[in-house]
Design a protein around this motif. Structure first.
Motif, PDB file in Angstrom:
ATOM      1  N   ALA A 106       0.081  -1.479   7.357  1.00  0.00           N
ATOM      2  CA  ALA A 106       0.672  -0.768   6.153  1.00  0.00           C
ATOM      3  C   ALA A 106       0.761  -1.546   4.995  1.00  0.00           C
ATOM      4  N   ALA A 107       0.553  -0.752   3.908  1.00  0.00           N
ATOM      5  CA  ALA A 107       0.613  -1.461   2.453  1.00  0.00           C
ATOM      6  C   ALA A 107       1.995  -0.569   1.769  1.00  0.00           C
ATOM      7  N   ILE A 108       3.076  -1.709   1.483  1.00  0.00           N
ATOM      8  CA  ILE A 108       4.096  -1.090   1.016  1.00  0.00           C
ATOM      9  C   ILE A 108       4.584  -1.478  -0.214  1.00  0.00           C
ATOM     10  N   ILE A 109       4.820  -0.741  -1.262  1.00  0.00           N
ATOM     11  CA  ILE A 109       5.206  -1.267  -2.567  1.00  0.00           C
ATOM     12  C   ILE A 109       6.769  -1.999  -2.461  1.00  0.00           C
ATOM     13  N   ALA A 110       6.522  -3.294  -2.887  1.00  0.00           N
ATOM     14  CA  ALA A 110       7.833  -4.125  -2.725  1.00  0.00           C
ATOM     15  C   ALA A 110       8.633  -4.124  -4.242  1.00  0.00           C
ATOM     16  N   HIS A 111       9.927  -3.989  -3.950  1.00  0.00           N
ATOM     17  CA  HIS A 111      10.965  -3.712  -5.090  1.00  0.00           C
ATOM     18  C   HIS A 111      10.179  -3.343  -6.372  1.00  0.00           C
ATOM     19  N   PRO A 112       9.946  -2.149  -6.349  1.00  0.00           N
ATOM     20  CA  PRO A 112       9.326  -1.388  -7.251  1.00  0.00           C
ATOM     21  C   PRO A 112       9.651  -1.440  -8.715  1.00  0.00           C
ATOM     22  N   TYR A 113      11.218  -1.775  -9.057  1.00  0.00           N
ATOM     23  CA  TYR A 113      11.669  -2.125 -10.188  1.00  0.00           C
ATOM     24  C   TYR A 113      11.919  -3.442 -10.654  1.00  0.00           C
ATOM     25  N   ARG A 114      11.172  -4.370  -9.933  1.00  0.00           N
ATOM     26  CA  ARG A 114      11.870  -5.639 -10.330  1.00  0.00           C
ATOM     27  C   ARG A 114      10.386  -6.529 -10.677  1.00  0.00           C
ATOM     28  N   ASN A 115       9.803  -6.771 -12.051  1.00  0.00           N
ATOM     29  CA  ASN A 115       9.058  -7.333 -12.268  1.00  0.00           C
ATOM     30  C   ASN A 115       7.569  -6.856 -11.429  1.00  0.00           C
ATOM     31  N   SER A 116       7.468  -5.483 -11.583  1.00  0.00           N
ATOM     32  CA  SER A 116       6.311  -4.852 -11.108  1.00  0.00           C
ATOM     33  C   SER A 116       6.092  -3.604 -11.815  1.00  0.00           C
ATOM     34  N   SER A 117       4.693  -3.268 -11.706  1.00  0.00           N
ATOM     35  CA  SER A 117       4.294  -1.935 -12.308  1.00  0.00           C
ATOM     36  C   SER A 117       3.348  -1.375 -11.412  1.00  0.00           C
ATOM     37  N   VAL A 118       3.451  -1.924 -10.113  1.00  0.00           N
ATOM     38  CA  VAL A 118       2.672  -1.260  -9.201  1.00  0.00           C
ATOM     39  C   VAL A 118       2.787   0.073  -8.794  1.00  0.00           C
ATOM     40  N   ARG A 119       4.232   0.531  -8.969  1.00  0.00           N
ATOM     41  CA  ARG A 119       4.559   1.728  -8.918  1.00  0.00           C
ATOM     42  C   ARG A 119       3.813   2.923  -9.793  1.00  0.00           C
ATOM     43  N   GLU A 120       3.143   2.297 -10.694  1.00  0.00           N
ATOM     44  CA  GLU A 120       2.409   3.144 -11.728  1.00  0.00           C
ATOM     45  C   GLU A 120       1.092   3.288 -11.137  1.00  0.00           C
ATOM     46  N   VAL A 121       0.462   2.750 -10.100  1.00  0.00           N
ATOM     47  CA  VAL A 121      -0.823   2.790  -9.841  1.00  0.00           C
ATOM     48  C   VAL A 121      -1.127   4.061  -8.627  1.00  0.00           C
ATOM     49  N   ASP A 122      -2.346   4.535  -9.073  1.00  0.00           N
ATOM     50  CA  ASP A 122      -2.580   5.686  -8.189  1.00  0.00           C
ATOM     51  C   ASP A 122      -3.533   5.254  -6.942  1.00  0.00           C
ATOM     52  N   ALA A 123      -2.610   4.623  -5.963  1.00  0.00           N
ATOM     53  CA  ALA A 123      -3.623   4.273  -4.692  1.00  0.00           C
ATOM     54  C   ALA A 123      -2.699   4.713  -3.403  1.00  0.00           C
ATOM     55  N   PRO A 124      -3.467   4.887  -2.405  1.00  0.00           N
ATOM     56  CA  PRO A 124      -2.714   5.435  -1.019  1.00  0.00           C
ATOM     57  C   PRO A 124      -1.901   4.363  -0.251  1.00  0.00           C
ATOM     58  N   PHE A 125      -0.886   3.893  -1.032  1.00  0.00           N
ATOM     59  CA  PHE A 125       0.135   3.208  -0.400  1.00  0.00           C
ATOM     60  C   PHE A 125       0.707   4.187   0.834  1.00  0.00           C
ATOM     61  N   ASP A 126       1.424   3.209   1.752  1.00  0.00           N
ATOM     62  CA  ASP A 126       2.062   3.905   2.931  1.00  0.00           C
ATOM     63  C   ASP A 126       3.534   4.082   3.029  1.00  0.00           C
ATOM     64  N   ALA A 127       4.224   3.316   1.918  1.00  0.00           N
ATOM     65  CA  ALA A 127       5.764   3.533   1.758  1.00  0.00           C
ATOM     66  C   ALA A 127       6.116   2.690   0.491  1.00  0.00           C
ATOM     67  N   ILE A 128       7.163   2.888   0.258  1.00  0.00           N
ATOM     68  CA  ILE A 128       8.164   2.285  -0.839  1.00  0.00           C
ATOM     69  C   ILE A 128       9.107   1.624  -0.415  1.00  0.00           C
ATOM     70  N   GLU A 129       9.559   0.240  -1.107  1.00  0.00           N
ATOM     71  CA  GLU A 129      10.703  -0.317  -0.381  1.00  0.00           C
ATOM     72  C   GLU A 129      11.948  -0.270  -1.046  1.00  0.00           C
ATOM     73  N   ILE A 130      12.985   0.143  -0.381  1.00  0.00           N
ATOM     74  CA  ILE A 130      14.498  -0.040  -1.029  1.00  0.00           C
ATOM     75  C   ILE A 130      14.824  -1.694  -0.623  1.00  0.00           C
ATOM     76  N   ASN A 131      14.902  -2.521  -1.723  1.00  0.00           N
ATOM     77  CA  ASN A 131      14.932  -3.817  -1.505  1.00  0.00           C
ATOM     78  C   ASN A 131      16.346  -4.412  -1.523  1.00  0.00           C
TER      79      ASN A 131
END
Length: 234
Positions: A106-131
């Motif tokens: 599984a591919a999970i966006i880690a800490h999406p609001y800390r030093n990251s712009s991964v959340r803006e990428v259109d990719a088939p992630f499996d989940a988003i993390e609450i850090n």
């Protein structure tokens, strides 16, 4: 239902940007000991840019994983066969997701609001993390997850053993295995949990101050004055 911390490390520092943080077997044993003491059923070891197998520990299932430093921020890859090593900034987020799925992870966006712009990428992630370092962003993460129709998971992001379990994931599965964790994430049979223990609350304030000083903390565009709330929140 199983309690699994999906984001832990075996050392308290990150090492150098040019190479992964060295594996610490003592740290791994301490992490699993704390996890067992706190009633967790499993932990995922997600060291930065490398995967090192960890021997099973009585009472705690160890889930293979790696925290990949992509070109846009960090992505957790957890499951039965994560990559052994990745180079910092060598893969874009889409390539990380593809690599994870090729290896049944599984591919999970880690800490999406800390030093990251991964959340803006259109990719088939499996989940988003609450850090676990910044649970104050939980509402933002939930809104982001709703927009992308993705489940949310919890991970402590522990670099010190006593941080283990400050955030974790309730996994709905019959048996706890790397494969069952991946399946539960993809099916949405997961739920993030955040503990309210006083030492954890105090430590979060320290992390917030440190990351604010470093300029690592982001916030959604819709919180910027004049931008307005996200769709559906008017």
């Amino acid at each position: 239902m199983f309690a699994v911390d999906l984001h832990t490390h075996t050392r308290f520092f990150h090492g150098f940007p040019s190479r992964p943080t060295p594996f610490d077997p003592v740290g791994a044993r301490l992490v699993t000991a704390v996890a067992r003491a706190r009633g967790l059923d499993g932990v995922a070891f997600t060291n930065h840019d490398y995967y090192e197998p960890v021997s099973p520990v009585d009472g705690v299932t160890t889930i293979p994983g790696i925290e990949v430093s992509s070109t846009r921020g960090h992505v957790l890859v957890v499951g039965p066969d994560p990559p052994t090593v990745t180079r910092v900034d060598a893969l874009d987020p889409l390539a990380v997701v593809e690599l994870a799925h090729e290896r049944d992870c599984a591919a999970i966006i880690a800490h999406p609001y800390r030093n990251s712009s991964v959340r803006e990428v259109d990719a088939p992630f499996d989940a988003i993390e609450i850090n676990g370092k910044h649970p104050r962003t939980s509402e933002w993460v939930e809104i982001l997850a709703d927009e992308h129709d993705l489940p949310t998971v919890g991970g402590s992001d522990a670099h010190y053993p006593f941080e283990v379990g400050r955030a974790y994931t309730a996994v709905d599965a019959d048996r706890l295995t790397p494969e069952s964790v991946v399946a539960a994430i993809r099916d949405g049979r997961v739920e993030p949990r955040v503990t309210d223990w006083l030492p954890h609350r105090l430590l979060r304030r320290v992390y917030r101050s440190v990351h604010t000083e470093k300029g690592d903390l982001d916030r959604p565009d819709w919180l910027t004055p004049g931008v307005g709330p996200p769709p559906g929140e008017q």
